[in-house]
Design an enzyme around this catalytic site. Structure first.
Site, PDB file in Angstrom:
ATOM      1  N   PHE A   1      -7.217  12.345  -7.314  1.00  0.00           N
ATOM      2  CA  PHE A   1      -6.767  12.186  -5.920  1.00  0.00           C
ATOM      3  C   PHE A   1      -6.557  10.691  -5.701  1.00  0.00           C
ATOM      4  O   PHE A   1      -7.522   9.916  -5.791  1.00  0.00           O
ATOM      5  CB  PHE A   1      -7.890  12.727  -5.027  1.00  0.00           C
TER       6      PHE A   1
ATOM      7  N   GLU B   1      -6.197   2.150  -1.592  1.00  0.00           N
ATOM      8  CA  GLU B   1      -5.440   1.013  -2.144  1.00  0.00           C
ATOM      9  C   GLU B   1      -6.289  -0.237  -1.999  1.00  0.00           C
ATOM     10  O   GLU B   1      -7.258  -0.256  -1.219  1.00  0.00           O
ATOM     11  CB  GLU B   1      -4.120   0.846  -1.387  1.00  0.00           C
ATOM     12  N   PRO B   2      -5.909  -1.322  -2.700  1.00  0.00           N
ATOM     13  CA  PRO B   2      -6.704  -2.554  -2.591  1.00  0.00           C
ATOM     14  C   PRO B   2      -6.903  -2.979  -1.133  1.00  0.00           C
ATOM     15  O   PRO B   2      -7.970  -3.458  -0.768  1.00  0.00           O
ATOM     16  CB  PRO B   2      -5.874  -3.572  -3.377  1.00  0.00           C
TER      17      PRO B   2
ATOM     18  N   SER C   1     -11.196   2.222   3.879  1.00  0.00           N
ATOM     19  CA  SER C   1     -11.585   2.926   5.119  1.00  0.00           C
ATOM     20  C   SER C   1     -10.390   3.058   6.050  1.00  0.00           C
ATOM     21  O   SER C   1     -10.198   4.090   6.692  1.00  0.00           O
ATOM     22  CB  SER C   1     -12.708   2.158   5.820  1.00  0.00           C
TER      23      SER C   1
ATOM     24  N   ILE D   1      -9.710   5.089  -8.240  1.00  0.00           N
ATOM     25  CA  ILE D   1      -9.251   6.457  -8.477  1.00  0.00           C
ATOM     26  C   ILE D   1     -10.121   7.123  -9.541  1.00  0.00           C
ATOM     27  O   ILE D   1     -10.048   6.774 -10.733  1.00  0.00           O
ATOM     28  CB  ILE D   1      -7.746   6.471  -8.890  1.00  0.00           C
TER      29      ILE D   1
ATOM     30  N   GLY E   1     -43.697   1.653 -12.076  1.00  0.00           N
ATOM     31  CA  GLY E   1     -42.861   0.951 -13.052  1.00  0.00           C
ATOM     32  C   GLY E   1     -41.957   1.878 -13.835  1.00  0.00           C
ATOM     33  O   GLY E   1     -40.801   1.544 -14.141  1.00  0.00           O
TER      34      GLY E   1
ATOM     35  N   GLU F   1     -14.975   8.825  -0.394  1.00  0.00           N
ATOM     36  CA  GLU F   1     -14.505   9.891   0.519  1.00  0.00           C
ATOM     37  C   GLU F   1     -14.931   9.660   1.968  1.00  0.00           C
ATOM     38  O   GLU F   1     -15.312  10.577   2.688  1.00  0.00           O
ATOM     39  CB  GLU F   1     -14.946  11.276   0.004  1.00  0.00           C
TER      40      GLU F   1
ATOM     41  N   SER G   1     -20.176   5.792   5.073  1.00  0.00           N
ATOM     42  CA  SER G   1     -21.053   6.244   6.159  1.00  0.00           C
ATOM     43  C   SER G   1     -20.571   5.725   7.509  1.00  0.00           C
ATOM     44  O   SER G   1     -20.611   6.438   8.521  1.00  0.00           O
ATOM     45  CB  SER G   1     -22.488   5.762   5.909  1.00  0.00           C
TER      46      SER G   1
END
Ligand code: COS
Length: 385
Positions: free
Chosen positions: A129, A133-134, A138, A163, A345, A368, A371
């Site tokens: 999908f 893009e750069p 969002s 991607i 640890g 996707e 938040s």
């Protein structure tokens, strides 16, 4: 052993429960001793295995190799939850088949569906999908990749990044501008075969939990006009509509990771000797485990509410899916962090299950729809009520 009582919730039917039981058995048999030195090869192998096992039939609709007439969000979520509890990479391989082919399943022509979806369901073709893009993550409507009509073809120019399956996919569903209208208008969706001249892998991206990931470059990449998905100019709505279906499944993967972290924490606490007893005997530990279990059930309720709503015919589950993704991914981060803390640890030693879950869950709060985007979506819908 992970809690299975949630399967009795009224969100589920017998077919959902059967899937959960059978996939659990399959995972125990097939995903027990996996090594991922070569992540590309492992992913290809997992797609083949998932296809052969019939599990990818949940990723596409029935006439084209799927199990059901429409994508069943409960089956997608249960699959991701169970796969995620066993193997982050198996979950990834499963998830990307559905998301990558999602625009074709939901909005494509029958010709495109016939050509791509049966191979996706069989595990013969790997899907991806390509939306971000750069300079458009969002703010997806800021995308700049263009698709210019030229006779029977569209000519794509631009770049896509982050991607998943980039570099190993057989085809990409790519979103690009087909008109100069700004913002969310004038965006369309295309299926681009990976071997199309003009499409190259500009860069492979290494991340904290290794998965195939890349930046794609389109330089005069010519795609047949028949590879346009749905209507010209509807791409933004198709992208959002696809994300509506698959966002709750991201929450489900996080839920699977969280359940595994709780299982690991319980089993470690029961055998770790401390202060003349076990770690599990300390009330502080019991309070931690109680908090983890609560967050897990709250996540599951939100995820399966969203999934059940969609499967029951809701036209849009934007709000429910955003809540499910937001809460479950953030909660899983907290649950896994607590599991690491309980391991002391050992929790940060490379190769320990909780260490790997700690790396695995982080990206889910970002991809996707980060938040923050989910909060904006929920808040803006609140204002419209
Ligand atoms: N389903 C169908 N249509 C939708 C939709 C949805 N879920 N969400 C929005 N739309 C429609 C709107 O109804 C509106 O249609 P009209 O122009 O006919 O009114 C149009 O799309 C534009 O909607 P809106 O104005 O809300 O768009 P914004 O640009 O403001 O959207 C957000 C902002 C943040 C919600 C959007 O850009 C987003 O979800 N970003 C995150 C993207 C993402 O998930 N990236 C990761 C890529 S996959 S790894």
């Amino acid at each position: 052993m992970s809690d299975k009582s949630f399967l009795q919730w009224p969100f589920f039917n017998d077919s959902n429960r059967q899937l959960a039981t059978e996939l659990e058995q399959w995972c125990q048999k097939h995903l027990a001793a996996e090594h991922h030195d070569d992540v590309d090869a492992s992913c290809r192998q997992l797609v083949k295995q998932l296809g052969a096992g019939g599990w990818l039939r949940n990723s596409v609709p029935a006439p084209w190799g799927g199990n059901s007439e429409r994508l069943q969000v409960r089956d997608l979520c249960l699959s991701r939850e169970i796969l995620g509890r066993h193997s982050g990479l198996a979950d990834f391989a499963f998830a990307m088949q559905g998301l990558g082919s999602g625009p074709i399943s939901l909005f494509g022509s029958d010709t495109l569906r016939q050509h791509y979806l049966t191979d996706v369901a069989a595990g013969n073709k790997i899907a991806a999908f390509a939306l971000s893009e750069p300079n458009a993550g969002s703010d997806v409507a800021a995308m700049a990749t263009s698709a210019r009509r030229d006779g029977d073809e569209f000519v794509l120019n631009g770049s896509k990044t982050w991607i998943s399956n980039g570099g190993i996919a057989d085809f990409y569903t790519v979103f690009a501008r087909t008109s100069d209208e700004g913002g969310s208008k004038g965006i369309s969706c295309f299926v681009v075969d990976a071997d199309t001249p003009g499409l190259t892998i500009a860069e492979r991206i290494e991340v904290i939990a290794p998965h195939p990931l890349a930046t794609l470059a389109f330089n005069d990449c010519r795609v047949p006009a028949a590879n346009l998905v749905g209507e010209l100019g509807s791409g933004f709505k198709y992208a959002m509509g696809t994300l509506d279906v698959f966002r709750s499944t991201v929450g489900a993967a996080a839920l699977g990771f969280a359940r595994r972290a709780l299982d690991e924490a319980v089993s470690y606490a029961q055998q770790r000797e401390m202060f003349g007893a076990t770690l599990a005997d300390l009330q502080l530990t019991q309070a931690d485990l109680g908090g983890m279990a609560l967050e897990i059930d709250a996540s599951a309720l939100l995820i399966y509410r969203a999934a059940w709503s969609k499967d029951s015919g809701a036209a849009r589950i934007t709000r429910e899916a955003a809540m499910a993704k937001l809460y479950a991914t953030e909660a899983a981060q907290r649950v896994i962090d607590k599991a690491v803390q309980l391991h002391g640890g050992r929790g940060v030693v490379s190769g320990n299950m909780v260490e790997s879950l700690y790396r695995e869950v982080r990206a889910l709060r970002i991809y996707e729809g980060a938040s923050e985007v989910q909060r904006v979506i929920i808040g803006s819908l609140q204002l419209q009520q």
